[in-house]
Design a protein around this motif. Structure first.
Motif, short mmCIF file in Angstrom:
data_model
loop_
_atom_site.label_atom_id
_atom_site.label_comp_id
_atom_site.label_asym_id
_atom_site.label_seq_id
_atom_site.Cartn_x
_atom_site.Cartn_y
_atom_site.Cartn_z
N GLU A 2 1.00 -0.98 0.18
CA GLU A 2 -0.28 0.28 0.36
C GLU A 2 0.36 1.09 -0.35
O GLU A 2 1.42 1.78 0.62
N THR A 3 0.51 2.34 -0.98
CA THR A 3 1.71 3.50 -1.10
C THR A 3 0.68 4.60 -1.51
O THR A 3 1.62 5.56 -0.93
N GLY A 4 -0.09 4.43 -1.29
CA GLY A 4 -1.37 6.24 -1.89
C GLY A 4 -1.41 6.18 -2.87
O GLY A 4 -1.95 7.22 -3.62
N VAL A 5 0.25 6.17 -4.09
CA VAL A 5 -0.63 6.23 -5.21
C VAL A 5 -1.21 5.04 -6.00
O VAL A 5 -0.57 4.28 -5.68
N ARG A 166 -4.48 11.13 -6.98
CA ARG A 166 -3.35 10.12 -6.50
C ARG A 166 -2.89 9.58 -7.49
O ARG A 166 -2.23 8.30 -7.63
N VAL A 213 9.16 5.08 -4.69
CA VAL A 213 8.08 5.08 -4.49
C VAL A 213 7.76 5.34 -3.06
O VAL A 213 6.40 6.32 -3.21
N ALA A 214 8.60 5.16 -2.22
CA ALA A 214 8.68 6.77 -1.34
C ALA A 214 8.42 8.10 -1.61
O ALA A 214 7.69 8.97 -0.91
N THR A 217 4.89 8.86 -3.05
CA THR A 217 4.23 8.57 -1.83
C THR A 217 4.09 9.72 -1.34
O THR A 217 3.09 10.67 -0.91
N GLU A 218 5.10 10.69 -0.84
CA GLU A 218 5.45 11.38 0.16
C GLU A 218 4.14 12.49 -0.76
O GLU A 218 3.78 14.15 -0.04
N GLY A 221 0.95 11.99 -1.12
CA GLY A 221 -0.25 12.99 0.74
C GLY A 221 0.54 13.76 0.74
O GLY A 221 -0.79 14.86 1.71
#
Length: 223
Positions: A2-5, A166, A213-214, A217-218, A221
């Motif tokens: 789960e990444t939110g993207v 997203r 990916v981080a 995701t940031e 967010g």
């Protein structure tokens, strides 16, 4: 994972592969055949545009062919150069692989036509992209939002009701930024042949190298 993207939309020329110099060369050689000087400044002004728009500029500059013939000649030249060497942009393939490894769907949104895009896609792992949106598939190319809107519609048909805030688009040109931001997706500009200003609706990264990916995701967010 789960990444939110929800998805990543990739421009090709100048973003995934550094083919802009190939386009510059193709334009310069075509103009030279008609005795027309063609500068890097003139070529830079065409970066990211729909091919019919660029071809019309070349025709107006004195290339004695119709728009379709100009497009075909440019494409043939760039395809030939790509077959000799594919200049991947720093960090692009690595980020693409990490995104796909995280199960995030990707699509290509390019103003190049499908025959050139396929040359690049065929060099990547199978099913890297869910689909391609290419210049010969749209009625209005970048900077119009149509290419990215089509991509979002196609993704939603495959993946369900994905949120615009997203979905991330990665671009290297002013027309590309305008297209993606007008479509309402989160937009990253990565400068290559032309500088990209900071501005509302997009963020500028100097490179994709070291990005993962981080970072995406940031970004969604914060958005």
């Amino acid at each position: 994972m789960e990444t939110g993207v929800h998805a990543v939309l990739w421009d090709m020329d100048g973003t995934l592969v550094d083919t802009e110099p190939y386009w510059f060369r193709a334009e310069t050689e075509l103009c030279a055949a008609y005795g027309i000087p063609w500068s890097d400044k003139q070529a830079s002004a065409l970066v990211g545009n729909a091919l019919p728009t660029s071809a019309a500029v070349l025709r107006d500059a004195g290339v004695g062919l119709d728009v379709r013939a100009i497009i075909d000649m440019l494409l043939e030249s760039v395809i030939e150069q790509v077959r000799q060497a594919v200049p991947w942009r720093p960090g692009a393939r690595e980020l693409l692989a990490e995104v796909r490894g995280a199960g995030i769907p990707c699509a290509m949104v390019t103003m190049s036509e499908q025959r050139l895009a396929s040359e690049i896609v065929d060099l990547l792992p199978a099913e890297t992209f869910e689909f391609l949106v290419t210049g010969d598939m749209v009625g209005r190319g970048k900077p119009d939002p149509e290419p990215y809107r089509i991509a979002v519609e196609n993704l939603r048909a495959i993946r369900g009701d994905l949120s615009l805030d997203r979905i991330v688009a990665i671009e290297d040109s002013l027309p590309g930024l305008a297209s993606a931001t007008a479509a309402g997706v989160v937009t990253i500009g990565v400068p290559n042949m032309v500088s990209l200003p900071d501005g509302p609706g997009h963020i500028v990264w100097s490179t994709l190298e070291g990005r993962g990916v981080a970072h995406l995701t940031e970004l969604v967010g914060a958005h």
